[in-house]
Structures are given as structure tokens and as C-alpha cells.
Design a protein around this motif. Sequence first.
Motif, PDB file in Angstrom:
ATOM      1  N   SER A   7      70.268   3.540 -12.234  1.00 42.57           N
ATOM      2  CA  SER A   7      70.543   2.352 -13.032  1.00 42.57           C
ATOM      3  C   SER A   7      69.371   1.386 -13.064  1.00 42.57           C
ATOM      4  CB  SER A   7      71.787   1.635 -12.480  1.00 42.57           C
ATOM      5  OG  SER A   7      71.527   1.230 -11.146  1.00 42.57           O
ATOM      6  N   ASN A   8      68.226   1.749 -12.563  1.00 44.21           N
ATOM      7  CA  ASN A   8      67.100   0.795 -12.500  1.00 44.21           C
ATOM      8  C   ASN A   8      65.788   1.524 -12.786  1.00 44.21           C
ATOM      9  OD1 ASN A   8      65.827  -1.621 -12.091  1.00 44.21           O
ATOM     10  ND2 ASN A   8      65.547  -1.273  -9.889  1.00 44.21           N
ATOM     11  N   ARG A   9      65.708   2.105 -13.931  1.00 38.25           N
ATOM     12  CA  ARG A   9      64.521   2.855 -14.325  1.00 38.25           C
ATOM     13  C   ARG A   9      63.772   2.069 -15.398  1.00 38.25           C
ATOM     14  NH1 ARG A   9      63.503   8.390 -13.295  1.00 38.25           N
ATOM     15  NH2 ARG A   9      65.570   8.826 -12.480  1.00 38.25           N
ATOM     16  N   ASP A  10      62.466   1.790 -15.186  1.00 35.41           N
ATOM     17  CA  ASP A  10      61.604   1.101 -16.168  1.00 35.41           C
ATOM     18  C   ASP A  10      62.214  -0.219 -16.606  1.00 35.41           C
ATOM     19  OD1 ASP A  10      59.770   3.165 -16.080  1.00 35.41           O
ATOM     20  OD2 ASP A  10      60.788   4.279 -17.679  1.00 35.41           O
ATOM     21  N   ASN A  11      62.544  -1.030 -15.658  1.00 34.44           N
ATOM     22  CA  ASN A  11      63.116  -2.333 -15.958  1.00 34.44           C
ATOM     23  C   ASN A  11      62.011  -3.337 -16.262  1.00 34.44           C
ATOM     24  OD1 ASN A  11      65.204  -4.373 -16.037  1.00 34.44           O
ATOM     25  ND2 ASN A  11      64.397  -5.086 -14.058  1.00 34.44           N
ATOM     26  N   ILE A  12      62.086  -4.073 -17.438  1.00 37.42           N
ATOM     27  CA  ILE A  12      61.145  -5.149 -17.762  1.00 37.42           C
ATOM     28  C   ILE A  12      61.612  -6.388 -17.022  1.00 37.42           C
ATOM     29  CG2 ILE A  12      60.195  -6.615 -19.584  1.00 37.42           C
ATOM     30  CD1 ILE A  12      60.511  -4.290 -21.495  1.00 37.42           C
ATOM     31  N   LEU A  13      60.787  -6.882 -16.139  1.00 38.74           N
ATOM     32  CA  LEU A  13      61.160  -7.971 -15.243  1.00 38.74           C
ATOM     33  C   LEU A  13      61.457  -9.233 -16.041  1.00 38.74           C
ATOM     34  CD1 LEU A  13      61.330  -8.191 -12.097  1.00 38.74           C
ATOM     35  CD2 LEU A  13      59.088  -9.278 -12.184  1.00 38.74           C
ATOM     36  N   ASN A  14      62.686  -9.827 -15.768  1.00 41.20           N
ATOM     37  CA  ASN A  14      63.008 -11.107 -16.387  1.00 41.20           C
ATOM     38  C   ASN A  14      63.447 -12.100 -15.326  1.00 41.20           C
ATOM     39  OD1 ASN A  14      65.758 -10.629 -15.791  1.00 41.20           O
ATOM     40  ND2 ASN A  14      66.048  -9.533 -17.719  1.00 41.20           N
ATOM     41  N   GLY A  15      63.857 -13.319 -15.734  1.00 44.30           N
ATOM     42  CA  GLY A  15      64.144 -14.377 -14.766  1.00 44.30           C
ATOM     43  C   GLY A  15      65.239 -14.013 -13.795  1.00 44.30           C
ATOM     44  N   THR A  16      66.306 -13.321 -14.243  1.00 44.47           N
ATOM     45  CA  THR A  16      67.424 -13.006 -13.351  1.00 44.47           C
ATOM     46  C   THR A  16      67.044 -11.977 -12.306  1.00 44.47           C
ATOM     47  OG1 THR A  16      68.205 -11.302 -14.872  1.00 44.47           O
ATOM     48  CG2 THR A  16      69.091 -13.537 -15.165  1.00 44.47           C
ATOM     49  N   ASN A  17      65.915 -11.244 -12.535  1.00 48.55           N
ATOM     50  CA  ASN A  17      65.486 -10.246 -11.560  1.00 48.55           C
ATOM     51  C   ASN A  17      64.725 -10.873 -10.398  1.00 48.55           C
ATOM     52  OD1 ASN A  17      64.650  -8.225 -14.388  1.00 48.55           O
ATOM     53  ND2 ASN A  17      66.514  -8.082 -13.169  1.00 48.55           N
ATOM     54  N   LEU A  18      64.343 -12.120 -10.493  1.00 46.83           N
ATOM     55  CA  LEU A  18      63.563 -12.772  -9.443  1.00 46.83           C
ATOM     56  C   LEU A  18      64.507 -13.317  -8.366  1.00 46.83           C
ATOM     57  CD1 LEU A  18      60.831 -14.677 -11.517  1.00 46.83           C
ATOM     58  CD2 LEU A  18      60.725 -12.394 -10.495  1.00 46.83           C
ATOM     59  N   LEU A  19      64.796 -12.469  -7.357  1.00 48.26           N
ATOM     60  CA  LEU A  19      65.658 -12.896  -6.247  1.00 48.26           C
ATOM     61  C   LEU A  19      64.832 -13.695  -5.252  1.00 48.26           C
ATOM     62  CD1 LEU A  19      67.580  -9.529  -5.621  1.00 48.26           C
ATOM     63  CD2 LEU A  19      68.144 -11.394  -7.202  1.00 48.26           C
ATOM     64  N   ALA A  20      65.505 -14.465  -4.422  1.00 48.71           N
ATOM     65  CA  ALA A  20      64.799 -15.212  -3.371  1.00 48.71           C
ATOM     66  C   ALA A  20      64.045 -14.229  -2.477  1.00 48.71           C
ATOM     67  CB  ALA A  20      65.787 -16.043  -2.563  1.00 48.71           C
ATOM     68  N   THR A  21      62.849 -14.570  -2.100  1.00 56.05           N
ATOM     69  CA  THR A  21      61.903 -13.775  -1.292  1.00 56.05           C
ATOM     70  C   THR A  21      61.295 -12.606  -2.064  1.00 56.05           C
ATOM     71  OG1 THR A  21      63.483 -12.213  -0.304  1.00 56.05           O
ATOM     72  CG2 THR A  21      63.209 -14.388   0.784  1.00 56.05           C
ATOM     73  N   ALA A  22      61.602 -12.478  -3.380  1.00 58.29           N
ATOM     74  CA  ALA A  22      60.982 -11.390  -4.165  1.00 58.29           C
ATOM     75  C   ALA A  22      59.465 -11.573  -4.175  1.00 58.29           C
ATOM     76  CB  ALA A  22      61.522 -11.383  -5.582  1.00 58.29           C
ATOM     77  N   ARG A  23      58.758 -10.417  -4.185  1.00 60.79           N
ATOM     78  CA  ARG A  23      57.290 -10.442  -4.143  1.00 60.79           C
ATOM     79  C   ARG A  23      56.756  -9.443  -5.163  1.00 60.79           C
ATOM     80  NH1 ARG A  23      54.046 -10.686   1.506  1.00 60.79           N
ATOM     81  NH2 ARG A  23      51.933 -10.995   0.665  1.00 60.79           N
ATOM     82  N   VAL A  24      55.848  -9.905  -6.028  1.00 59.91           N
ATOM     83  CA  VAL A  24      55.283  -9.061  -7.100  1.00 59.91           C
ATOM     84  C   VAL A  24      53.755  -9.113  -7.009  1.00 59.91           C
ATOM     85  CG1 VAL A  24      55.102  -8.647  -9.575  1.00 59.91           C
ATOM     86  CG2 VAL A  24      57.261  -9.455  -8.592  1.00 59.91           C
ATOM     87  N   SER A  25      53.121  -7.925  -7.033  1.00 63.44           N
ATOM     88  CA  SER A  25      51.651  -7.825  -6.966  1.00 63.44           C
ATOM     89  C   SER A  25      51.138  -7.019  -8.159  1.00 63.44           C
ATOM     90  CB  SER A  25      51.215  -7.148  -5.661  1.00 63.44           C
ATOM     91  OG  SER A  25      51.698  -7.863  -4.537  1.00 63.44           O
ATOM     92  N   ILE A  26      49.993  -7.440  -8.754  1.00 62.68           N
ATOM     93  CA  ILE A  26      49.390  -6.755  -9.913  1.00 62.68           C
ATOM     94  C   ILE A  26      47.889  -6.658  -9.653  1.00 62.68           C
ATOM     95  CG2 ILE A  26      48.923  -6.867 -12.404  1.00 62.68           C
ATOM     96  CD1 ILE A  26      51.464  -8.543 -12.665  1.00 62.68           C
ATOM     97  N   SER A  27      47.275  -5.536 -10.009  1.00 62.46           N
ATOM     98  CA  SER A  27      45.825  -5.402  -9.870  1.00 62.46           C
ATOM     99  C   SER A  27      45.299  -4.393 -10.875  1.00 62.46           C
ATOM    100  CB  SER A  27      45.473  -4.963  -8.432  1.00 62.46           C
ATOM    101  OG  SER A  27      46.012  -3.672  -8.158  1.00 62.46           O
ATOM    102  N   GLY A  28      43.996  -4.486 -11.189  1.00 54.55           N
ATOM    103  CA  GLY A  28      43.368  -3.531 -12.103  1.00 54.55           C
ATOM    104  C   GLY A  28      42.187  -4.135 -12.859  1.00 54.55           C
ATOM    105  N   TRP A  29      41.556  -3.298 -13.697  1.00 57.06           N
ATOM    106  CA  TRP A  29      40.418  -3.694 -14.546  1.00 57.06           C
ATOM    107  C   TRP A  29      40.906  -4.059 -15.938  1.00 57.06           C
ATOM    108  CZ3 TRP A  29      35.339  -4.000 -13.068  1.00 57.06           C
ATOM    109  CH2 TRP A  29      34.962  -3.399 -11.866  1.00 57.06           C
ATOM    110  N   TYR A  30      40.206  -5.007 -16.569  1.00 59.64           N
ATOM    111  CA  TYR A  30      40.449  -5.261 -17.993  1.00 59.64           C
ATOM    112  C   TYR A  30      39.145  -5.714 -18.662  1.00 59.64           C
ATOM    113  CZ  TYR A  30      40.570 -10.317 -16.974  1.00 59.64           C
ATOM    114  OH  TYR A  30      40.263 -11.587 -16.585  1.00 59.64           O
ATOM    115  N   ARG A  31      39.119  -5.575 -19.968  1.00 64.09           N
ATOM    116  CA  ARG A  31      37.974  -6.016 -20.774  1.00 64.09           C
ATOM    117  C   ARG A  31      38.212  -7.432 -21.270  1.00 64.09           C
ATOM    118  NH1 ARG A  31      36.183  -3.314 -26.587  1.00 64.09           N
ATOM    119  NH2 ARG A  31      34.700  -4.953 -27.189  1.00 64.09           N
ATOM    120  N   GLU A  32      37.242  -8.284 -21.042  1.00 61.08           N
ATOM    121  CA  GLU A  32      37.374  -9.670 -21.497  1.00 61.08           C
ATOM    122  C   GLU A  32      37.278  -9.772 -23.014  1.00 61.08           C
ATOM    123  OE1 GLU A  32      35.888 -13.033 -18.363  1.00 61.08           O
ATOM    124  OE2 GLU A  32      34.351 -11.946 -19.444  1.00 61.08           O
ATOM    125  N   ALA A  33      37.869 -10.822 -23.547  1.00 64.36           N
ATOM    126  CA  ALA A  33      37.765 -11.086 -24.986  1.00 64.36           C
ATOM    127  C   ALA A  33      36.353 -11.507 -25.321  1.00 64.36           C
ATOM    128  CB  ALA A  33      38.749 -12.169 -25.382  1.00 64.36           C
TER     129      ALA A  33
END
Length: 579
Positions: free
Chosen positions: A553-579
Motif C-alpha cells: 500500500s505504499n509504493r512510489d508515494n509522492i510526499l505531501n504534508g500529511t506524510n510528514l509525521l513528527a520526527t520524520a527525516r528526509v535526505s536528498i543528494s545528487g548532481w544537477y546542471r545550473e540554469a
Amino acid sequence: MTTDIGRILADHERRLGKVEAQSRLKSAALDDTALVVRDGTGSLRGIVGQQGDGTTAVTIVNGAPPPAPATPTAAPALGGVSAGWDGTFADGAVIPLDWARVEVHASPVDGFTPDTESLVATIETAQGGIVYVPATAPQYVRLVARNTSGTASPATAQVGPYAPKPVAGEIGIGEITETLIADGSITTPKVFANAVTTAKLAAGSVDATALKADAITGKTITGGDIIGATVTGGEIRTGTSGERVVLTPTPPNPLAQRASVLLYSGAADEIGPGVLNSGVASSVPSAILASPCVAQDSASAQVRATLALVPPKPGSYGGRFVLTAHNPGGNSQVGRVSIEGVTATDPSGISQMVLHAGDGATTPKTAEVQLGSGLVRVLAEALQVTPAATAASGLYLNSVAGHTGNMIRLQHNSVDRFVVDNAGNGTFAGNATIGGTLSTAELAVTATTFTPYTPTVAGGGSATYTSRTGWFYKLGKMVYFAAEFVVASPGSGSSAVTITAPSSIYRGARQSFAAHGQSTTTSGAVMNGHAVAIETGSGAVIDRISLSNDGASNRDNILNGTNLLATARVSISGWYREA
């Protein structure tokens, strides 16, 4: 009596036939009138018969101007001049049938215009002729042709002036002036002895050809020119004081004792004249030009600016010039500046030129530029280039095709510090600090600076955050970053949660990044996924974060406000090309 109509008609026919057989106008008459003649344009060209003044004549009018006559001939004559026309016309023109005459005009005025006052004679025959023009002054002559209508041609070029020959008995006392005496006509037998006095000789008129050898003895020549003479010994000078030139075989000490031209400036503080001379020193000939001297150094030597010229002698010594202003005794008040050049002595030799500037002895700094053997050497404390305010390159170096050496090579104590080869590859022995942007096709980096930043999180509704942290590392337009946020109070709403990168993102195509979450959607759950910056987004915003824990029941979920539980932690990293 009965009228016979047939006979009358026959008589008229016979008489009419006789009239038609006659020549035209045989029976015509002009009674107290005139016959006019017109050309094809309707212009009046002639009147035959009774004229306006009551006379009877043939009058020609409105004729075209005749061509100009040929240039006249003229010559002096007794009491006047003669003028002639040879019967031809300018440019080979043919005489027109309505030609009437040629007028002869004469005037003492150069460039005069023919008019009624200058008309002196006419030539009435087409064969030409010569006329006599009485005159007392030189005359200019011109011709004008006229036709039977009285129309004038253009005037000829003028000839002259021609002076009249005097008539016997008309020459009075004093009337023979300089212009009437032919050059070379007065010879020696015609000059009375002692008739030519000093006052009659023009200044400068007696030259060397008019003087007998050794004719001038024991006299002083004041002013004027001496041409073609040899002066041996003694001095020649333009004056005895002030600004002057002196040619002397024995110049004053301390000048070299050789024949010299001394150049006195007339300056009040001058202690020695300028000098121009030539001589031989150590078997080498030279010519010297030195300025006047106004001061001495501490060794009592005269301080001058000089130019020395030495001719080249192949196989022995090179040609040389030295232009210098200096202080030979080393006085601290005066330094030295010079330009010196010397040529090679043989085909394999080296030519050199040196530009030198040295300060006075109290600040003994020197700068020197040496040119020779294909090199330019600069010997100085520093090399400074201050370009003008133009669009030109301040420092420009262009190596031609075939050059295989380095374009730039900087050393310290004979050790390479910076080298650029002819392919443009640069090598630094130390560190390079770049304050602006480094643009390069390839970049090898051994150490970079990691820069912190605080990301902005949006779309969480009522969520608050314990922390929002991030850092990035840039290589040109490529950026590697890592960002993280921790939820304090749970979020709300269905909006997608977004986070910002360190700078604006290129939107020509989607760019995605690795994402990791903990306690999102389900407390304690660990999720992985990705974040994406989409084409329609803007600025530095990463538009979506998708996470999954592989649960049914939780496959490829797009994170929204109700998904942010207390103590939730989200990390993102990677390369990108600047404008």
C-alpha cells in the motif's frame, strides 16, 4: 447678237494653256511690297523687294553664327603692328555661303573682349589678307567673322603683345629704355673707360669667374659668400661671442685635440661648447657629436650628452652607435641614460642593442632592455605594463606556426613557477587563486571547497522543522549537493512537499536526485526513492519527492504534508546542471 458659249470656252482653254506653259512668276510683279523668305521653323531669313526704309534690296537676316576664323598672325610694324588671316577657319570648318567678312580687333589690354572700340579693320575676301594697325603701344590681336546677317562668330584666341617699331625721327632723348635694348647687344667697345662705378654694380653680381687669381690681397672681406675657396689653418667663425659656430683645428681643453666644429649656444652658464668632430682612437675611426656643457661632476669632468658613431669593419669590429647623457665621474646628482647598438663582425656573429637608464648614486636603481640573438631581455626590478583606455589587449603574445617552444615561462631563481606550452597547457608550481569564473573544457581537481546552505522546505502545511541543513560543491555549471530536513510538528494538507537546491536549476530536461526518508507516512518506516526537478518548475525548487518502502500500500508515494509525521527525516543528494 447671239453669244457663242462654245467659242468662248474654247478661247479660255487656249489662253489657259499658254499661261500654264509659261515659267513661274514670269508675269508676276512686286508692286510697292516685298517677298519674305522663311526657314523650316518659320523664322524670317530674308526680305526681297521693298524694305522698311523705303529702299529696294535683298536683305538677309537671322543667319546662324559663322565658325571662328583661324588664329591670326601678327608682327611689329613701323608705327604699329600687322595682323593677318590665312582664309581658314578653326577646327577645319568650311566657309559658309552667307559669310561676309572677318573683323580685326586690337587692344593694348591683355584678355580684352572684341567690341566696336577694338575694331580696327576688316578683311573682305575669303582668301584672307594682312592689314596694318596703327599703334603707339604694344597690341594684342583677335579676329571675329560675320555673315551677311551681321551675326558674329566666337572670337579667336588673342596673340601678342607686339610692340610697334619706332618711326625715324620719333625717338627722343631718354626714350630708349632697358626693355628696348636687346640682351647682349652692348659689348666692351661700347662702354666708356671707368664708366661702371661701384654704385652701378648689383649686390652679388661679381662672382669668382669675374675675379683674377690673387686679385684680393691684404683686405678684409665683410659679409657676403666665399664660394669654392680652400682655407688652410686658422679659424673660421660666425662671431666672437654669444651664439656662434667656430671651425678650428685646436679646440680648447679639455676637448680632444682634433679639428672640430664648436657649437656655442650662448647660454649664460655654458662652460664648454657643443662639439662635432671625427678622429681615430685605438685604430678605430669615429665621429662624435656632443652637446654644450653647463656643469662639471665631482671629478671636474664636463657633463654632456653625446652621440658616437663608429663604422663597421667586417672581421675586425662591428659598427657602433652610442647615444648617451651621463656623468663620467660618478657624481650622485646625475645618473646615466643611453642607447647603444653594435653590429656583428662576421656572418655568424651577433648584433646587439641596449637601452639603459640608471638613477643617481643615492638611489642606484637601473633598468635595461637588451636586444640580440633573437631575444629581448629586460633587466629591472619589475616589468610593468599600463595599457591605455582602449579595446586592445594589454599584453599580447602570438607564436607563429612551427614554433615548438613554450609561449610563456616564468622562473624564480632558475626554477619554473608557471609555464604555458604552445598548445596552451599551463603548469603552476604553486597554488592558483581565481576570483572569477574558471571556464575550461576539462578540469582535474584535487581539492575543493564545500559550501553550506539552508534549504527551503514548502508544501508541509502545519509542519515545523527541527533542522534544515545542506552543503554543495561546484565545478563550473555542475553542482553536487546534499540537503536534509527533520520534522518537529507533523504536517498537513495534500500539497506536494518541495525543497530548494543551492542555485537555479536548468529546466531544459528533468533532473532527478536520490532521496531517503524515515518515519514518513508510517512511524519508524525507512523509505527510499527519488526527487525530481521538472521542466515547468522554476528557480532552485525541487518539485517532487517520491518515497517507497516496497509495501503493498505504499509504493512510489509522492510526499505531501500529511506524510510528514513528527520526527520524520528526509535526505536528498545528487548532481544537477545550473540554469
